[in-house]
Motif scaffolding. Sequence first.
Motif, PDB file in Angstrom:
ATOM      1  N   ALA A 146       0.831  -1.207   0.000  1.00  0.00           N
ATOM      2  CA  ALA A 146       0.000   0.000   0.000  1.00  0.00           C
ATOM      3  C   ALA A 146       0.866   1.258   0.000  1.00  0.00           C
ATOM      4  CB  ALA A 146      -0.941  -0.005   1.205  1.00  0.00           C
ATOM      5  N   VAL A 147       1.970   1.238   0.775  1.00  0.00           N
ATOM      6  CA  VAL A 147       2.886   2.384   0.781  1.00  0.00           C
ATOM      7  C   VAL A 147       3.510   2.569  -0.606  1.00  0.00           C
ATOM      8  CG1 VAL A 147       5.022   3.319   1.741  1.00  0.00           C
ATOM      9  CG2 VAL A 147       3.365   2.221   3.249  1.00  0.00           C
ATOM     10  N   GLY A 148       3.905   1.448  -1.216  1.00  0.00           N
ATOM     11  CA  GLY A 148       4.474   1.525  -2.559  1.00  0.00           C
ATOM     12  C   GLY A 148       3.489   2.076  -3.566  1.00  0.00           C
ATOM     13  N   LEU A 149       2.227   1.686  -3.453  1.00  0.00           N
ATOM     14  CA  LEU A 149       1.196   2.213  -4.357  1.00  0.00           C
ATOM     15  C   LEU A 149       0.979   3.707  -4.142  1.00  0.00           C
ATOM     16  CD1 LEU A 149      -1.340  -0.740  -4.128  1.00  0.00           C
ATOM     17  CD2 LEU A 149      -0.060  -0.048  -6.169  1.00  0.00           C
ATOM     18  N   LEU A 150       1.027   4.159  -2.876  1.00  0.00           N
ATOM     19  CA  LEU A 150       0.913   5.597  -2.600  1.00  0.00           C
ATOM     20  C   LEU A 150       2.060   6.354  -3.245  1.00  0.00           C
ATOM     21  CD1 LEU A 150      -0.235   8.098  -1.190  1.00  0.00           C
ATOM     22  CD2 LEU A 150       1.007   7.397   0.883  1.00  0.00           C
ATOM     23  N   MET A 151       3.284   5.820  -3.109  1.00  0.00           N
ATOM     24  CA  MET A 151       4.438   6.478  -3.714  1.00  0.00           C
ATOM     25  C   MET A 151       4.309   6.524  -5.232  1.00  0.00           C
ATOM     26  SD  MET A 151       7.351   4.745  -1.294  1.00  0.00           S
ATOM     27  CE  MET A 151       8.756   5.431  -2.156  1.00  0.00           C
ATOM     28  N   THR A 152       3.839   5.422  -5.823  1.00  0.00           N
ATOM     29  CA  THR A 152       3.658   5.387  -7.272  1.00  0.00           C
ATOM     30  C   THR A 152       2.648   6.424  -7.720  1.00  0.00           C
ATOM     31  OG1 THR A 152       4.161   3.016  -7.319  1.00  0.00           O
ATOM     32  CG2 THR A 152       3.013   3.909  -9.215  1.00  0.00           C
ATOM     33  N   GLU A 153       1.543   6.541  -6.985  1.00  0.00           N
ATOM     34  CA  GLU A 153       0.500   7.500  -7.357  1.00  0.00           C
ATOM     35  C   GLU A 153       0.985   8.940  -7.182  1.00  0.00           C
ATOM     36  OE1 GLU A 153      -3.030   8.804  -8.897  1.00  0.00           O
ATOM     37  OE2 GLU A 153      -2.092   6.832  -8.933  1.00  0.00           O
ATOM     38  N   LEU A 154       1.790   9.186  -6.144  1.00  0.00           N
ATOM     39  CA  LEU A 154       2.336  10.532  -5.949  1.00  0.00           C
ATOM     40  C   LEU A 154       3.234  10.940  -7.112  1.00  0.00           C
ATOM     41  CD1 LEU A 154       3.245  10.553  -2.147  1.00  0.00           C
ATOM     42  CD2 LEU A 154       1.555  11.998  -3.277  1.00  0.00           C
ATOM     43  N   LEU A 155       3.948   9.973  -7.661  1.00  0.00           N
ATOM     44  CA  LEU A 155       4.899  10.300  -8.720  1.00  0.00           C
ATOM     45  C   LEU A 155       4.259  10.289 -10.106  1.00  0.00           C
ATOM     46  CD1 LEU A 155       7.905  11.033  -8.342  1.00  0.00           C
ATOM     47  CD2 LEU A 155       6.830  10.011  -6.355  1.00  0.00           C
ATOM     48  N   ARG A 156       3.007   9.846 -10.209  1.00  0.00           N
ATOM     49  CA  ARG A 156       2.322   9.894 -11.493  1.00  0.00           C
ATOM     50  C   ARG A 156       1.949  11.348 -11.785  1.00  0.00           C
ATOM     51  NH1 ARG A 156      -3.017   9.164 -13.428  1.00  0.00           N
ATOM     52  NH2 ARG A 156      -3.841   8.927 -11.311  1.00  0.00           N
ATOM     53  N   ASN A 157       2.355  11.829 -12.929  1.00  0.00           N
ATOM     54  CA  ASN A 157       2.122  13.232 -13.310  1.00  0.00           C
ATOM     55  C   ASN A 157       2.713  14.190 -12.273  1.00  0.00           C
ATOM     56  OD1 ASN A 157       0.602  12.399 -15.584  1.00  0.00           O
ATOM     57  ND2 ASN A 157      -1.242  12.217 -14.318  1.00  0.00           N
ATOM     58  N   HIS A 158       3.871  13.817 -11.700  1.00  0.00           N
ATOM     59  CA  HIS A 158       4.412  14.608 -10.601  1.00  0.00           C
ATOM     60  C   HIS A 158       4.885  15.986 -11.031  1.00  0.00           C
ATOM     61  CE1 HIS A 158       7.902  12.506 -12.360  1.00  0.00           C
ATOM     62  NE2 HIS A 158       8.587  13.578 -12.015  1.00  0.00           N
ATOM     63  N   GLU A 159       5.130  16.181 -12.332  1.00  0.00           N
ATOM     64  CA  GLU A 159       5.566  17.510 -12.774  1.00  0.00           C
ATOM     65  C   GLU A 159       4.534  18.578 -12.433  1.00  0.00           C
ATOM     66  OE1 GLU A 159       5.369  14.856 -14.704  1.00  0.00           O
ATOM     67  OE2 GLU A 159       7.334  14.442 -15.577  1.00  0.00           O
ATOM     68  N   ALA A 160       3.259  18.178 -12.414  1.00  0.00           N
ATOM     69  CA  ALA A 160       2.185  19.149 -12.151  1.00  0.00           C
ATOM     70  C   ALA A 160       1.866  19.289 -10.666  1.00  0.00           C
ATOM     71  CB  ALA A 160       0.924  18.730 -12.908  1.00  0.00           C
ATOM     72  N   THR A 161       2.392  18.399  -9.818  1.00  0.00           N
ATOM     73  CA  THR A 161       1.985  18.419  -8.411  1.00  0.00           C
ATOM     74  C   THR A 161       3.125  18.723  -7.442  1.00  0.00           C
ATOM     75  OG1 THR A 161       2.283  16.016  -8.230  1.00  0.00           O
ATOM     76  CG2 THR A 161       0.089  16.806  -8.812  1.00  0.00           C
ATOM     77  N   ILE A 162       4.375  18.493  -7.821  1.00  0.00           N
ATOM     78  CA  ILE A 162       5.480  18.791  -6.911  1.00  0.00           C
ATOM     79  C   ILE A 162       5.667  20.302  -6.798  1.00  0.00           C
ATOM     80  CG2 ILE A 162       7.993  18.718  -6.644  1.00  0.00           C
ATOM     81  CD1 ILE A 162       7.948  15.877  -7.622  1.00  0.00           C
ATOM     82  N   SER A 163       5.690  20.796  -5.577  1.00  0.00           N
ATOM     83  CA  SER A 163       5.940  22.213  -5.330  1.00  0.00           C
ATOM     84  C   SER A 163       7.436  22.414  -5.116  1.00  0.00           C
ATOM     85  CB  SER A 163       5.161  22.694  -4.102  1.00  0.00           C
ATOM     86  OG  SER A 163       5.507  24.029  -3.797  1.00  0.00           O
ATOM     87  N   ILE A 164       8.131  22.815  -6.165  1.00  0.00           N
ATOM     88  CA  ILE A 164       9.583  23.001  -6.064  1.00  0.00           C
ATOM     89  C   ILE A 164       9.902  24.113  -5.078  1.00  0.00           C
ATOM     90  CG2 ILE A 164      11.647  23.676  -7.350  1.00  0.00           C
ATOM     91  CD1 ILE A 164      10.590  22.273  -9.762  1.00  0.00           C
ATOM     92  N   THR A 165       9.031  25.118  -4.986  1.00  0.00           N
ATOM     93  CA  THR A 165       9.271  26.238  -4.076  1.00  0.00           C
ATOM     94  C   THR A 165       9.334  25.781  -2.633  1.00  0.00           C
ATOM     95  OG1 THR A 165       7.968  27.599  -5.592  1.00  0.00           O
ATOM     96  CG2 THR A 165       8.482  28.549  -3.460  1.00  0.00           C
ATOM     97  N   ASP A 166       8.509  24.806  -2.259  1.00  0.00           N
ATOM     98  CA  ASP A 166       8.398  24.387  -0.860  1.00  0.00           C
ATOM     99  C   ASP A 166       9.256  23.170  -0.514  1.00  0.00           C
ATOM    100  OD1 ASP A 166       6.227  26.249   0.009  1.00  0.00           O
ATOM    101  OD2 ASP A 166       5.137  25.221  -1.574  1.00  0.00           O
ATOM    102  N   SER A 167       9.647  22.379  -1.507  1.00  0.00           N
ATOM    103  CA  SER A 167      10.372  21.142  -1.238  1.00  0.00           C
ATOM    104  C   SER A 167      11.827  21.422  -0.879  1.00  0.00           C
ATOM    105  CB  SER A 167      10.306  20.221  -2.456  1.00  0.00           C
ATOM    106  OG  SER A 167       8.968  19.893  -2.792  1.00  0.00           O
ATOM    107  N   ASP A 168      12.442  20.466  -0.197  1.00  0.00           N
ATOM    108  CA  ASP A 168      13.852  20.559   0.189  1.00  0.00           C
ATOM    109  C   ASP A 168      14.546  19.322  -0.360  1.00  0.00           C
ATOM    110  OD1 ASP A 168      16.308  20.979   1.305  1.00  0.00           O
ATOM    111  OD2 ASP A 168      15.704  20.578   3.360  1.00  0.00           O
ATOM    112  N   PHE A 169      15.224  19.484  -1.495  1.00  0.00           N
ATOM    113  CA  PHE A 169      15.832  18.360  -2.185  1.00  0.00           C
ATOM    114  C   PHE A 169      17.229  18.086  -1.634  1.00  0.00           C
ATOM    115  CE2 PHE A 169      12.697  20.161  -4.959  1.00  0.00           C
ATOM    116  CZ  PHE A 169      12.022  19.052  -5.436  1.00  0.00           C
ATOM    117  N   PRO A 170      17.696  16.833  -1.738  1.00  0.00           N
ATOM    118  CA  PRO A 170      18.949  16.457  -1.084  1.00  0.00           C
ATOM    119  C   PRO A 170      20.192  16.934  -1.810  1.00  0.00           C
ATOM    120  CG  PRO A 170      18.021  14.580  -2.252  1.00  0.00           C
ATOM    121  CD  PRO A 170      17.004  15.679  -2.337  1.00  0.00           C
ATOM    122  N   GLY A 171      21.174  17.410  -1.012  1.00  0.00           N
ATOM    123  CA  GLY A 171      22.539  17.560  -1.471  1.00  0.00           C
ATOM    124  C   GLY A 171      22.796  18.660  -2.478  1.00  0.00           C
ATOM    125  N   SER A 172      24.052  18.710  -2.957  1.00  0.00           N
ATOM    126  CA  SER A 172      24.447  19.677  -3.981  1.00  0.00           C
ATOM    127  C   SER A 172      25.087  18.993  -5.181  1.00  0.00           C
ATOM    128  CB  SER A 172      25.437  20.700  -3.388  1.00  0.00           C
ATOM    129  OG  SER A 172      26.594  20.047  -2.926  1.00  0.00           O
TER     130      SER A 172
END
Length: 295
Positions: A146-172
């Motif tokens: 179920a967790v894997g399915l949630l992750m898959t659904e979050l990443l489907r069409n993620h270009e339209a849903t990820i808030s780059i302004t608010d996210s904190d991505f790893p590393g440099s």
Amino acid sequence: MKESDFYNYPAESQFFIGGSSAHFHIRFIESLSICELRLNGQYLSLSPYDIVMISSTATVTLENLGAPAKLNILTERLHAPSPLNLVVVGDNPMVHDLMNGGEHELHYVVYRNLNQQLKHRYVELIMELERHDLTDNFIDYQREMAVGLLMTELLRNHEATISITDSDFPGSNIHHASADTQSGMIFNYLVLHSQDATLRGTAAHFGYDKNYFSRLCRKLFNKSFTEQLAFVRIELAKRMLGLSNKGIEEISFELGYKNISSFFAIFKRSVNMTPREYRESHGYRPARESSTPLK
């Protein structure tokens, strides 16, 4: 899962694609209301069904600001590799980069504009499964799926849903990261250095030649470095105007504009209203601190 179950596995057992069996740790925060929070000190405003995905065993502190926040918080530990985990990571480079960013530092991705209910139903399913005995291998297996399915659904069409302004991505180190993560890390750098970022200095920070980095920005953002920096500054200006009582001249200076007239002109051209008009239509509301942090 209980936080004790989450912490009882070593943080160094990091997930590597193609590596030997290990565990990785992940949290999900789903907002059920409009709320204002601080996530480990970082301001975050969430709307109903927005989701924050966090990859770290580090302590997460949520401070509620203003009205009471209604949240679902999931704390998960997953095995890797498994068939579903490999599909999730292989098909979704953002998850791959987040998982491989390490668990010693807290990083997260914010998903917004989740208009359909499938993701929320997966959250409810996980919560229902975790009301049962997770020492039962069949129940625990269903939880992981179920967790894997949630992750898959979050990443489907993620270009339209990820808030780059608010996210904190790893590393440099963006040289071998996915295009999504490259965009996020460059965006984060520009947010932190909005006042004085330059093409040469930003390229050097990420270990690139200036001309190559200029082409990379054009490829990632479909605009020049200068245009992307201007976009970041306007997004930050909108936040400051709507969420703080700072003066417009102070905001202009903090964002690196040499004079306020330039700020007014660029803001009006980008937002189709002046900074004062924007502030009036998104009236600043002072946040009220809650006396009890959520942990």
